[in-house]
Structure formats: C-alpha cells, structure tokens
Design a protein around this motif. Structure first.
Motif, PDB file in Angstrom:
ATOM      1  N   GLY A 235       0.823  -1.206   0.000  1.00 28.91           N
ATOM      2  CA  GLY A 235       0.000   0.000   0.000  1.00 28.91           C
ATOM      3  C   GLY A 235       0.857   1.256   0.000  1.00 28.91           C
ATOM      4  N   ALA A 236       1.891   1.270   0.844  1.00 31.67           N
ATOM      5  CA  ALA A 236       2.782   2.434   0.933  1.00 31.67           C
ATOM      6  C   ALA A 236       3.505   2.681  -0.388  1.00 31.67           C
ATOM      7  CB  ALA A 236       3.785   2.233   2.070  1.00 31.67           C
TER       8      ALA A 236
ATOM      9  N   ILE B 214       1.061   4.365  -2.630  1.00 37.06           N
ATOM     10  CA  ILE B 214       0.829   5.755  -2.212  1.00 37.06           C
ATOM     11  C   ILE B 214       1.938   6.642  -2.768  1.00 37.06           C
ATOM     12  CG2 ILE B 214       0.860   7.348  -0.235  1.00 37.06           C
ATOM     13  CD1 ILE B 214      -0.517   5.060   1.388  1.00 37.06           C
ATOM     14  N   TYR B 215       3.181   6.255  -2.485  1.00 41.87           N
ATOM     15  CA  TYR B 215       4.304   7.084  -2.925  1.00 41.87           C
ATOM     16  C   TYR B 215       4.413   7.148  -4.445  1.00 41.87           C
ATOM     17  CZ  TYR B 215       5.888   7.587   1.865  1.00 41.87           C
ATOM     18  OH  TYR B 215       5.971   7.917   3.197  1.00 41.87           O
ATOM     19  N   ARG B 216       4.136   6.062  -5.134  1.00 39.82           N
ATOM     20  CA  ARG B 216       4.203   6.097  -6.601  1.00 39.82           C
ATOM     21  C   ARG B 216       3.249   7.144  -7.170  1.00 39.82           C
ATOM     22  NH1 ARG B 216       4.600  -0.363  -8.005  1.00 39.82           N
ATOM     23  NH2 ARG B 216       6.848  -0.502  -7.736  1.00 39.82           N
TER      24      ARG B 216
ATOM     25  N   HIS C   8      12.614   3.156   0.578  1.00 38.03           N
ATOM     26  CA  HIS C   8      12.523   2.489   1.885  1.00 38.03           C
ATOM     27  C   HIS C   8      11.385   1.473   1.890  1.00 38.03           C
ATOM     28  CE1 HIS C   8      14.338   6.308   3.915  1.00 38.03           C
ATOM     29  NE2 HIS C   8      15.262   5.601   3.286  1.00 38.03           N
ATOM     30  N   GLU C   9      10.234   1.891   1.366  1.00 42.96           N
ATOM     31  CA  GLU C   9       9.064   1.013   1.381  1.00 42.96           C
ATOM     32  C   GLU C   9       9.281  -0.221   0.501  1.00 42.96           C
ATOM     33  OE1 GLU C   9       7.163   1.604   3.718  1.00 42.96           O
ATOM     34  OE2 GLU C   9       7.296   3.753   4.032  1.00 42.96           O
TER      35      GLU C   9
ATOM     36  N   LEU D 150      -6.465  -4.956  -3.074  1.00 42.12           N
ATOM     37  CA  LEU D 150      -7.158  -3.852  -2.404  1.00 42.12           C
ATOM     38  C   LEU D 150      -6.151  -2.862  -1.817  1.00 42.12           C
ATOM     39  CD1 LEU D 150      -9.852  -2.640  -1.446  1.00 42.12           C
ATOM     40  CD2 LEU D 150      -9.667  -4.079   0.579  1.00 42.12           C
ATOM     41  N   TRP D 151      -5.097  -3.390  -1.192  1.00 41.65           N
ATOM     42  CA  TRP D 151      -4.040  -2.524  -0.657  1.00 41.65           C
ATOM     43  C   TRP D 151      -3.407  -1.709  -1.780  1.00 41.65           C
ATOM     44  CZ3 TRP D 151      -2.083  -1.269   4.119  1.00 41.65           C
ATOM     45  CH2 TRP D 151      -2.563  -1.989   5.199  1.00 41.65           C
ATOM     46  N   ALA D 152      -3.115  -2.343  -2.897  1.00 41.75           N
ATOM     47  CA  ALA D 152      -2.485  -1.653  -4.016  1.00 41.75           C
ATOM     48  C   ALA D 152      -3.403  -0.554  -4.564  1.00 41.75           C
ATOM     49  CB  ALA D 152      -2.127  -2.644  -5.115  1.00 41.75           C
ATOM     50  N   PHE D 153      -4.654  -0.899  -4.787  1.00 47.27           N
ATOM     51  CA  PHE D 153      -5.618   0.083  -5.309  1.00 47.27           C
ATOM     52  C   PHE D 153      -5.863   1.199  -4.301  1.00 47.27           C
ATOM     53  CE2 PHE D 153     -10.010   1.609  -5.728  1.00 47.27           C
ATOM     54  CZ  PHE D 153      -9.940   2.145  -7.010  1.00 47.27           C
ATOM     55  N   GLY D 154      -6.077   0.821  -3.045  1.00 44.36           N
ATOM     56  CA  GLY D 154      -6.321   1.822  -1.999  1.00 44.36           C
ATOM     57  C   GLY D 154      -5.139   2.750  -1.834  1.00 44.36           C
TER      58      GLY D 154
END
Length: 178
Positions: free
Chosen positions: A26-27, A30-32, A55-56, A80-84
């Motif tokens: 997920g992180a 987010i950063y991407r 780091h992530e 879901l983590w990737a999309f969220g």
C-alpha cells in the motif's frame, strides 16, 4: 508451552508478517502516485518522496522474503491494498503538497503504534520476525518526522489526517481477517 498455544502464537506471527507485507505494498502505491503528481506540481519534493519509496520497497522485500521462506500465503487483500494506496496517494497529492505530508504523518503515526504492539509480541514469540519488524521502524519514524515537519498544522488538514488514519486502521484490520 503447550502445542495449542504454540500454534496460536505462530498463527498470530503469520498474520503480523502478512499485514506488514500488505501495508508495504500500500505504501509503495501511495508514494508512486504522489511522485506521479509531484513530478508535475511539486518538483522540489520528488527526490524526498522517491527516497521514502525506496525504503518502502526494501520493507516490502523484507516481508516478502520472510513470507516466501516460511511458506506463508500473502494477504488475500493485496490488490485492495495496491488500489487503496494508489487512490490515497493520488487524491492526497491533488489536495496539495501539505496534504502529502499530512497523509505521511497520519499513516506513520498509525503504523508506528501498530509496530510497537507487534514488536512487543514478536519479542516473546519469534526473534526473526521481531528483527524484520524492527528493521523497518527507523525508516517509518523518519517518514513520520518528515510528515510532521513539512506539514502545516492547520485545522483544514485535520479531516485528511483523520480519514487517512481511519483508512489505515481499517486496512490493517481487514488484512488480519483476509
């Protein structure tokens, strides 16, 4: 220790590794997405975001290797983590550079609280998993500090902090179930 208790402890250790693996994915997303937007709107923070992304990626690989080594399945909610994560990263970046930092602070505040519990549990039940979680903590603390020091503490951003925190807590909870 009786066998049933040992099995329960190992199931909890597996859940911890699975949740952390999913959270790192997920992180990454987010950063991407924040980097994608920042390259257009906030070029001066791209390098810092890329550093945090690296780091992530390292954290994700740490937990991915542990999952693979132990034959533990990944979280069923990885997509879901990737999309969220991508959605959260894109939306916060569009809300402004300060929203990026508020998002970072909120996530890391939530994650660090979660990591503290994990470290306490793993210290008693799994030294290798404890070391893996401990290996990411300093980076997450650094990210939280960056979020706090670069974000403007204004009431206008409190809803973003709250929504991100609750979304992170929900994602963590869901990952323990899936």
């Amino acid at each position: 220790m009786n066998a049933a208790l040992h099995v329960l402890n190992m199931q909890e250790v597996e859940r911890i590794i699975r949740v952390d693996h999913a959270g790192e994915l997920g992180a990454i997303n987010i950063y991407r997405m924040q980097i994608f937007v920042a390259r257009i709107l906030y070029k001066d923070i791209v390098h810092t975001l890329e550093d945090m992304l690296s780091h992530e990626v390292t954290h994700f690989n740490t937990f991915n290797n542990l999952l693979t080594k132990r034959g533990i399945r990944h979280c069923h909610a990885l997509k879901l983590w990737a999309f969220g994560g991508a959605t959260l990263g894109f939306v916060t970046a569009l809300c402004g550079r300060n929203a990026i930092w508020v998002c970072t602070n909120s996530i890391e505040t939530t994650v660090l609280h979660h990591l503290d519990w994990q470290l306490d549990y793993l210290a008693k039940h799994d030294p290798e998993a404890h070391e893996a979680v401990l290996s990411i903590k300093a980076d997450e603390e650094e990210h939280q500090e960056l979020g706090q020091s670069n974000g403007i503490n204004s009431p206008i951003y409190k809803p973003i902090f709250y929504v991100v925190r609750k979304s992170t807590e929900l994602a963590i909870w869901l990952s323990t179930k899936l």
